[in-house]
Motif scaffolding. Structure first.
Motif, PDB file in Angstrom:
ATOM      1  N   PHE A 211       0.835  -1.205   0.000  1.00  0.00           N
ATOM      2  CA  PHE A 211       0.000   0.000   0.000  1.00  0.00           C
ATOM      3  C   PHE A 211       0.872   1.257   0.000  1.00  0.00           C
ATOM      4  CE2 PHE A 211      -2.080   3.443   2.313  1.00  0.00           C
ATOM      5  CZ  PHE A 211      -3.219   3.618   1.540  1.00  0.00           C
ATOM      6  N   LEU A 212       1.874   1.272   0.892  1.00  0.00           N
ATOM      7  CA  LEU A 212       2.757   2.438   0.997  1.00  0.00           C
ATOM      8  C   LEU A 212       3.519   2.645  -0.312  1.00  0.00           C
ATOM      9  CD1 LEU A 212       4.185   1.915   4.600  1.00  0.00           C
ATOM     10  CD2 LEU A 212       2.391   3.503   3.871  1.00  0.00           C
ATOM     11  N   ASP A 213       3.968   1.547  -0.917  1.00  0.00           N
ATOM     12  CA  ASP A 213       4.697   1.635  -2.175  1.00  0.00           C
ATOM     13  C   ASP A 213       3.811   2.238  -3.272  1.00  0.00           C
ATOM     14  OD1 ASP A 213       7.000   0.968  -3.926  1.00  0.00           O
ATOM     15  OD2 ASP A 213       5.504  -0.317  -4.885  1.00  0.00           O
ATOM     16  N   GLY A 214       2.561   1.766  -3.335  1.00  0.00           N
ATOM     17  CA  GLY A 214       1.615   2.279  -4.337  1.00  0.00           C
ATOM     18  C   GLY A 214       1.338   3.763  -4.130  1.00  0.00           C
ATOM     19  N   ALA A 215       1.128   4.155  -2.863  1.00  0.00           N
ATOM     20  CA  ALA A 215       0.812   5.555  -2.557  1.00  0.00           C
ATOM     21  C   ALA A 215       1.981   6.451  -2.968  1.00  0.00           C
ATOM     22  CB  ALA A 215       0.517   5.718  -1.069  1.00  0.00           C
ATOM     23  N   ARG A 216       3.210   5.975  -2.735  1.00  0.00           N
ATOM     24  CA  ARG A 216       4.383   6.818  -3.040  1.00  0.00           C
ATOM     25  C   ARG A 216       4.752   6.777  -4.517  1.00  0.00           C
ATOM     26  NH1 ARG A 216       6.218   5.518   2.841  1.00  0.00           N
ATOM     27  NH2 ARG A 216       5.295   7.387   3.768  1.00  0.00           N
ATOM     28  N   ARG A 217       4.302   5.762  -5.207  1.00  0.00           N
ATOM     29  CA  ARG A 217       4.483   5.781  -6.665  1.00  0.00           C
ATOM     30  C   ARG A 217       3.578   6.832  -7.281  1.00  0.00           C
ATOM     31  NH1 ARG A 217       5.403   1.140 -10.874  1.00  0.00           N
ATOM     32  NH2 ARG A 217       7.086   0.025  -9.907  1.00  0.00           N
ATOM     33  N   ALA A 218       2.338   6.882  -6.779  1.00  0.00           N
ATOM     34  CA  ALA A 218       1.397   7.865  -7.315  1.00  0.00           C
ATOM     35  C   ALA A 218       1.764   9.269  -6.851  1.00  0.00           C
ATOM     36  CB  ALA A 218      -0.029   7.525  -6.884  1.00  0.00           C
ATOM     37  N   ASN A 219       2.349   9.373  -5.669  1.00  0.00           N
ATOM     38  CA  ASN A 219       2.590  10.687  -5.069  1.00  0.00           C
ATOM     39  C   ASN A 219       3.861  10.620  -4.215  1.00  0.00           C
ATOM     40  OD1 ASN A 219       2.440  13.144  -3.759  1.00  0.00           O
ATOM     41  ND2 ASN A 219       0.286  12.939  -3.186  1.00  0.00           N
TER      42      ASN A 219
END
Lengths: 247, 110
Positions: A211-219
């Motif tokens: 989840f954290l990886d996805g959030a930081r990829r987007a933002n």
């Protein structure tokens, strides 16, 4: 180009007194048209209204935060706890957006905070005009906080600036860790991401790291706080974040 | 489905700018990373323009593709979605194109 016969017309299409032979009959005449370059943002009107809201809020020393999530992520529960725990020190009022019913505004008013419910009907998001109307009804005091609960939806609210100072996206661990990958537009718009219902982590298959990886990829660089609005675990970080943004 | 609201914004903006002039063609720019589905706008256009000066107008949609510049290595690269990384592995990029959402031009009866 003339759609009927294919003869060229340019930008200004003249009446069809053709100076060339067609070799066929057609009795059409193109009315004269002109092309006007607009180069205008589609949402220019909403953006202008949002800017008016932003100025009004700043002039009154009011912090407005736009809370966005899918339905059932726990926005209203987080608001209830926030008001109960901060209400004595911070004056909080709430703008509630839902397609129908006043159920959420009733829940907020039960905590003692003023709330106004905006029903968007067929609409899937709040816009700047709706917030302006809500603020007029709510009439929040100077140096206070207005929490805006947007319509539960991870797509549409991302596009509409309300004039808020900050955008918070809430996801709960029961929704699945792939949410940022599925809805990057929403996570890209966030100033803060809250991962809610962490008390349920032992019972669900939720990969926090993914989840954290996805959030930081987007933002990249977006702040993510983990909390449970039900038990109160981790909410102190959210309160600190809010307090740090007070005008 | 925010495309209905988006299309209504288009019609409202064109009516405000062009007054009573009957509109024959509208050209929009909708970037592939804008979060707006061009086909949905096409679907909404005829419904929303009914009874307005845009009724019967044709709709053209130009779709600029995504382009970004990496803030870490400086490379410019095509961005097919908002999660794509630079070849150096960085997610820290500045969007240069793909988020357009504007009315480029209209054609009205002179």
């Amino acid at each position: 180009m003339c759609a009927t016969c294919g003869c060229s017309g340019g930008t200004i299409l003249e009446h069809h007194e053709h100076g060339h032979e067609h070799g066929h009959e057609h009795g059409h005449g193109h009315p004269e048209t002109r092309t006007v370059t607009l180069e205008q943002a589609v949402l220019a009107r909403n953006d202008a209204l949002a800017e008016l809201n932003r100025t009004w809020l700043a002039d009154h020393g009011i912090l407005a935060v736009n809370l966005m999530s899918s339905p059932g992520a726990g926005k209203t529960t987080l608001l209830e706890r926030t008001i109960r725990e901060l209400g004595a020190r911070l004056r909080v009022s709430v703008v509630e957006g839902d397609q129908e019913t006043v159920l959420d505004a009733d829940r907020i008013r039960a905590t003692g905070a003023p709330a106004v419910q905006i029903n968007t009907g067929a609409g899937c998001h709040l816009d700047a005009q709706m917030l302006a109307d809500g603020l007029r009804t709510l009439d929040p005091p100077e140096r206070s906080v207005v929490l805006i609960e947007n319509v539960g939806n991870l797509v549409c609210p991302a596009l509409f600036d309300l004039g808020e100072q900050a955008r918070v996206v809430i996801t709960s661990v029961t929704e699945g860790a792939e949410k940022p990958r599925k809805y990057p537009q929403m996570f890209r718009a966030a100033d803060l991401v809250l991962l809610n219902k962490t008390d349920l982590l032992p019972y669900v298959d939720f990969d926090v790291a993914a989840f954290l990886d996805g959030a930081r990829r987007a933002n990249p660089g977006v702040e993510v706080l983990q909390l449970s609005a039900t038990t109160g675990d981790g909410v102190a970080g959210w309160y600190d974040w809010l307090r740090a943004r007070l005008p | 489905m925010h495309e209905m609201a988006i299309t209504q914004s288009v019609v409202q903006a064109v009516c405000e700018r062009m007054g009573d002039a009957p509109v024959r063609r509208v050209c929009l720019e909708i970037g592939t990373l804008s979060g707006v589905v061009a086909d949905s706008v096409r679907f909404c256009f005829d419904l929303v323009t009914e009874g307005t000066t845009l009724e019967g107008a044709s709709l053209e949609i130009v779709q600029p593709t995504g382009k970004a510049r990496c803030r870490d290595c400086g490379a410019e690269f095509a961005l097919t979605d908002l999660l794509a990384l630079c070849t150096c592995g960085s997610a820290n990029r500045e969007l240069l194109a793909g988020e357009e959402l504007k009315i480029r031009e209209v054609e009205v009866l002179a």
